[in-house]
Write a protein that holds these residues in place. Structure first.
Motif, PDB file in Angstrom:
ATOM      1  N   PRO A 105       0.795  -1.228   0.000  1.00  0.00           N
ATOM      2  CA  PRO A 105       0.000   0.000   0.000  1.00  0.00           C
ATOM      3  C   PRO A 105       0.830   1.281   0.000  1.00  0.00           C
ATOM      4  O   PRO A 105       0.331   2.333  -0.418  1.00  0.00           O
ATOM      5  CB  PRO A 105      -0.814  -0.122   1.294  1.00  0.00           C
ATOM      6  CG  PRO A 105      -0.876  -1.587   1.573  1.00  0.00           C
ATOM      7  CD  PRO A 105       0.443  -2.128   1.100  1.00  0.00           C
ATOM      8  N   SER A 106       2.082   1.203   0.428  1.00  0.00           N
ATOM      9  CA  SER A 106       2.925   2.404   0.463  1.00  0.00           C
ATOM     10  C   SER A 106       3.676   2.643  -0.840  1.00  0.00           C
ATOM     11  O   SER A 106       4.321   3.680  -1.007  1.00  0.00           O
ATOM     12  CB  SER A 106       3.952   2.289   1.611  1.00  0.00           C
ATOM     13  OG  SER A 106       4.879   1.231   1.351  1.00  0.00           O
TER      14      SER A 106
ATOM     15  N   GLY B 125       0.541   0.765  -5.750  1.00  0.00           N
ATOM     16  CA  GLY B 125       0.315  -0.133  -4.632  1.00  0.00           C
ATOM     17  C   GLY B 125       0.914  -1.514  -4.814  1.00  0.00           C
ATOM     18  O   GLY B 125       0.554  -2.457  -4.109  1.00  0.00           O
ATOM     19  N   ILE B 126       1.854  -1.642  -5.765  1.00  0.00           N
ATOM     20  CA  ILE B 126       2.579  -2.894  -6.017  1.00  0.00           C
ATOM     21  C   ILE B 126       4.071  -2.608  -5.868  1.00  0.00           C
ATOM     22  O   ILE B 126       4.568  -1.578  -6.336  1.00  0.00           O
ATOM     23  CB  ILE B 126       2.277  -3.442  -7.425  1.00  0.00           C
ATOM     24  CG1 ILE B 126       0.808  -3.836  -7.549  1.00  0.00           C
ATOM     25  CG2 ILE B 126       3.182  -4.626  -7.778  1.00  0.00           C
ATOM     26  CD1 ILE B 126       0.363  -4.989  -6.670  1.00  0.00           C
ATOM     27  N   SER B 127       4.791  -3.521  -5.245  1.00  0.00           N
ATOM     28  CA  SER B 127       6.225  -3.320  -5.073  1.00  0.00           C
ATOM     29  C   SER B 127       6.930  -3.319  -6.433  1.00  0.00           C
ATOM     30  O   SER B 127       6.444  -3.916  -7.400  1.00  0.00           O
ATOM     31  CB  SER B 127       6.813  -4.415  -4.187  1.00  0.00           C
ATOM     32  OG  SER B 127       6.792  -5.674  -4.858  1.00  0.00           O
TER      33      SER B 127
ATOM     34  N   LYS C  34       8.885  -6.012 -11.756  1.00  0.00           N
ATOM     35  CA  LYS C  34      10.013  -6.688 -12.405  1.00  0.00           C
ATOM     36  C   LYS C  34       9.656  -8.131 -12.751  1.00  0.00           C
ATOM     37  O   LYS C  34       9.991  -8.628 -13.828  1.00  0.00           O
ATOM     38  CB  LYS C  34      11.236  -6.668 -11.485  1.00  0.00           C
ATOM     39  CG  LYS C  34      11.888  -5.312 -11.305  1.00  0.00           C
ATOM     40  CD  LYS C  34      13.095  -5.427 -10.377  1.00  0.00           C
ATOM     41  CE  LYS C  34      13.793  -4.090 -10.186  1.00  0.00           C
ATOM     42  NZ  LYS C  34      14.943  -4.194  -9.255  1.00  0.00           N
ATOM     43  N   LYS C  35       8.974  -8.810 -11.825  1.00  0.00           N
ATOM     44  CA  LYS C  35       8.581 -10.199 -12.063  1.00  0.00           C
ATOM     45  C   LYS C  35       7.578 -10.298 -13.218  1.00  0.00           C
ATOM     46  O   LYS C  35       7.665 -11.193 -14.062  1.00  0.00           O
ATOM     47  CB  LYS C  35       7.968 -10.794 -10.788  1.00  0.00           C
ATOM     48  CG  LYS C  35       8.974 -11.171  -9.723  1.00  0.00           C
ATOM     49  CD  LYS C  35       9.681 -12.472 -10.088  1.00  0.00           C
ATOM     50  CE  LYS C  35      10.509 -12.988  -8.940  1.00  0.00           C
ATOM     51  NZ  LYS C  35      11.186 -14.258  -9.286  1.00  0.00           N
ATOM     52  N   LEU C  36       6.630  -9.374 -13.247  1.00  0.00           N
ATOM     53  CA  LEU C  36       5.644  -9.404 -14.319  1.00  0.00           C
ATOM     54  C   LEU C  36       6.307  -9.124 -15.663  1.00  0.00           C
ATOM     55  O   LEU C  36       5.937  -9.706 -16.685  1.00  0.00           O
ATOM     56  CB  LEU C  36       4.528  -8.387 -14.051  1.00  0.00           C
ATOM     57  CG  LEU C  36       3.346  -8.447 -15.015  1.00  0.00           C
ATOM     58  CD1 LEU C  36       2.651  -9.816 -14.943  1.00  0.00           C
ATOM     59  CD2 LEU C  36       2.344  -7.332 -14.719  1.00  0.00           C
ATOM     60  N   TRP C  37       7.287  -8.245 -15.661  1.00  0.00           N
ATOM     61  CA  TRP C  37       8.030  -7.964 -16.897  1.00  0.00           C
ATOM     62  C   TRP C  37       8.757  -9.224 -17.378  1.00  0.00           C
ATOM     63  O   TRP C  37       8.747  -9.550 -18.561  1.00  0.00           O
ATOM     64  CB  TRP C  37       9.031  -6.837 -16.689  1.00  0.00           C
ATOM     65  CG  TRP C  37       9.707  -6.448 -17.966  1.00  0.00           C
ATOM     66  CD1 TRP C  37      10.838  -7.004 -18.500  1.00  0.00           C
ATOM     67  CD2 TRP C  37       9.273  -5.457 -18.897  1.00  0.00           C
ATOM     68  NE1 TRP C  37      11.144  -6.425 -19.703  1.00  0.00           N
ATOM     69  CE2 TRP C  37      10.196  -5.466 -19.965  1.00  0.00           C
ATOM     70  CE3 TRP C  37       8.209  -4.567 -18.926  1.00  0.00           C
ATOM     71  CZ2 TRP C  37      10.068  -4.613 -21.059  1.00  0.00           C
ATOM     72  CZ3 TRP C  37       8.081  -3.708 -20.014  1.00  0.00           C
ATOM     73  CH2 TRP C  37       9.009  -3.745 -21.071  1.00  0.00           C
TER      74      TRP C  37
ATOM     75  N   TRP D 230       6.824   7.261 -11.286  1.00  0.00           N
ATOM     76  CA  TRP D 230       5.591   6.502 -11.135  1.00  0.00           C
ATOM     77  C   TRP D 230       4.354   7.390 -11.137  1.00  0.00           C
ATOM     78  O   TRP D 230       3.283   6.969 -11.550  1.00  0.00           O
ATOM     79  CB  TRP D 230       5.644   5.663  -9.866  1.00  0.00           C
ATOM     80  CG  TRP D 230       6.670   4.581  -9.961  1.00  0.00           C
ATOM     81  CD1 TRP D 230       7.894   4.562  -9.375  1.00  0.00           C
ATOM     82  CD2 TRP D 230       6.568   3.365 -10.728  1.00  0.00           C
ATOM     83  NE1 TRP D 230       8.573   3.407  -9.716  1.00  0.00           N
ATOM     84  CE2 TRP D 230       7.774   2.661 -10.546  1.00  0.00           C
ATOM     85  CE3 TRP D 230       5.579   2.823 -11.533  1.00  0.00           C
ATOM     86  CZ2 TRP D 230       8.007   1.433 -11.159  1.00  0.00           C
ATOM     87  CZ3 TRP D 230       5.816   1.600 -12.136  1.00  0.00           C
ATOM     88  CH2 TRP D 230       7.012   0.921 -11.949  1.00  0.00           C
ATOM     89  N   SER D 231       4.488   8.629 -10.693  1.00  0.00           N
ATOM     90  CA  SER D 231       3.335   9.523 -10.711  1.00  0.00           C
ATOM     91  C   SER D 231       2.866   9.803 -12.134  1.00  0.00           C
ATOM     92  O   SER D 231       1.682   9.990 -12.392  1.00  0.00           O
ATOM     93  CB  SER D 231       3.668  10.835  -9.996  1.00  0.00           C
ATOM     94  OG  SER D 231       4.707  11.516 -10.676  1.00  0.00           O
TER      95      SER D 231
END
Length: 402
Positions: A197-198, A203-205, A210-213, A395-396
């Motif tokens: 959440p931070s 809201g994803i680390s 990186k893993k999804l990539w 990211w914004s």
């Protein structure tokens, strides 16, 4: 496995024997005719076959309904937008937890839901938004693998997380675009263990992205719709698919392959996390100007449509699995294995008071924007974009539309 049709035959035979035996036929109570009011329905579960079937069955039951097929409205976004713009809807059904969360939380200004618990509302377990929407059909996404010489050659696959496939050493099939309900649910499954959440990254680390990539970069895309067909041909050893059509695809597998999937040469990957379930729900729209008598007709329709008998018939007709537990008991001798997998959609996300389905609803627009802006899921391997420099991303900006 299915037993609804057989049960109808048994009932019919028993009735015939009863009449033949000279016993007095019990007269059924008359059903009220609600056909004088046309119930306007919006849905994304609206193939031509479904709409035609439902219109005819509703007519037999004393209802007149109006529902567009998918030549007019295609997809959940279009269905909800049409209902919001036209303001003439009585009922919405289909969609999934993400979209229903948006409806219930007031994201569509012209769609408000009537507080109503259907007569079958207590038969759907956790698949409900109390007093607002109740589950009709359950579906989840699956990771499958071949166990024969074109697959793991007998080796069992066990992962902790969905993204472990990217380090499995096998060839896997991945989708070729960001959009689409099934694609989104595959991504939801991939991202589940990486909630933070931070994190400014939706809201994803960063590790999760990186893993999804890696899953995308090293996966195989051959232009097929989802993963069953390439798995069936033996192009890959592991693939993802959705539950509602799986058994039908297996039954017809020999039509599309010289080395088809059979009942004996495939398994589900054993994944500790479980899988992401969705349910299609039904709710009553608070339509301006509708009389109390007309609203009674709408409520009666919802009671009929979600009831055990009709949902069992729908399941038989369209190879789906009902939320209504009484309906599933009519159709199946036992729960199919693909519906016994743990459901993490309803797990609470650490650090929040939301379950994962609600977390997805809160962040899915950001996730779509991130994947679109960074170029995930290219369809043409020759046009693959380079992996981002993860330490230098804004990211914004990435969470905004491209």
């Amino acid at each position: 496995m299915r037993k609804f049709a057989a049960a109808l035959v048994i009932i019919a035979c028993a009735f015939t024997m009863l009449v033949a035996g000279g016993k007095k036929e019990t007269k059924e109570p008359e059903k009220k005719d609600y056909s004088g009011y046309t119930i306007r329905i919006y849905s994304n579960s609206n193939s031509t076959e479904r709409t035609t079937w439902l219109i005819n069955e509703a007519k037999k039951a004393g209802f007149t309904i109006s529902i567009d097929d998918n030549s007019v409205i295609s997809g959940d976004t279009a269905a909800v937008q049409a209902a919001n713009e036209k303001k003439d809807g009585d009922v919405i059904f289909g969609l999934n937890e993400t979209r229903w969360g948006q409806l219930i939380n007031g994201q569509y200004e012209n769609i408000k839901l009537v507080d109503y618990v259907p007569s079958w509302g207590g038969d759907v377990g956790d698949f409900k938004f109390d007093n607002k929407a109740y589950g009709l059909v359950i579906q989840n996404v699956l990771m499958l693998y071949r166990t024969d010489a074109l697959g793991t050659n007998g080796k069992t696959l066990h992962f902790k997380h969905w993204t472990d496939v990217a380090d499995s050493g096998y060839k896997w099939y991945r989708q070729g675009k960001v959009g689409g309900t099934t694609n989104a649910n595959i991504n939801n499954s991939m991202l589940y263990p990486y909630t933070d959440p931070s994190s400014p990254a939706g809201g994803i680390s960063i590790e999760g992205w990186k893993k999804l990539w890696k899953y995308c970069e090293n996966g195989i895309f051959t232009g097929d719709s989802y993963g069953f067909d390439p798995l069936n041909r033996g192009d890959v050893q592991v693939a993802t698919f959705y539950s509602s059509s799986l058994y039908g695809k297996i039954d017809a597998a020999a039509d599309g392959s010289k080395n088809p999937i059979t009942a004996d040469n495939w398994k589900l990957v054993d994944i500790d996390d479980g899988t992401y379930y969705i349910a299609e729900y039904i709710g009553i729209v608070d339509k301006a100007g509708r009389t109390a008598e007309q609203t009674a007709a709408v409520k009666a329709f919802v009671d009929w449509f979600g009831g055990a008998e009709l949902q069992a018939a729908w399941s038989e007709e369209f190879d789906s699995y009902p939320c209504n537990q009484k309906a599933s008991a009519l159709v199946y001798d036992e729960v199919p294995v693909i519906y016994t997998i743990k459901n993490f959609a309803l797990n609470t996300v650490p650090g929040t008071n939301m379950n994962y389905a609600s977390y997805v609803a809160a962040h899915n627009a950001e996730w779509t924007n991130i994947m679109t802006n960074l170029g995930f899921y290219w369809a043409d391997a020759s046009k693959a974009v380079p992996e981002p420099d993860w330490d230098k991303l804004d990211w914004s900006t990435l969470t905004q539309k491209k």
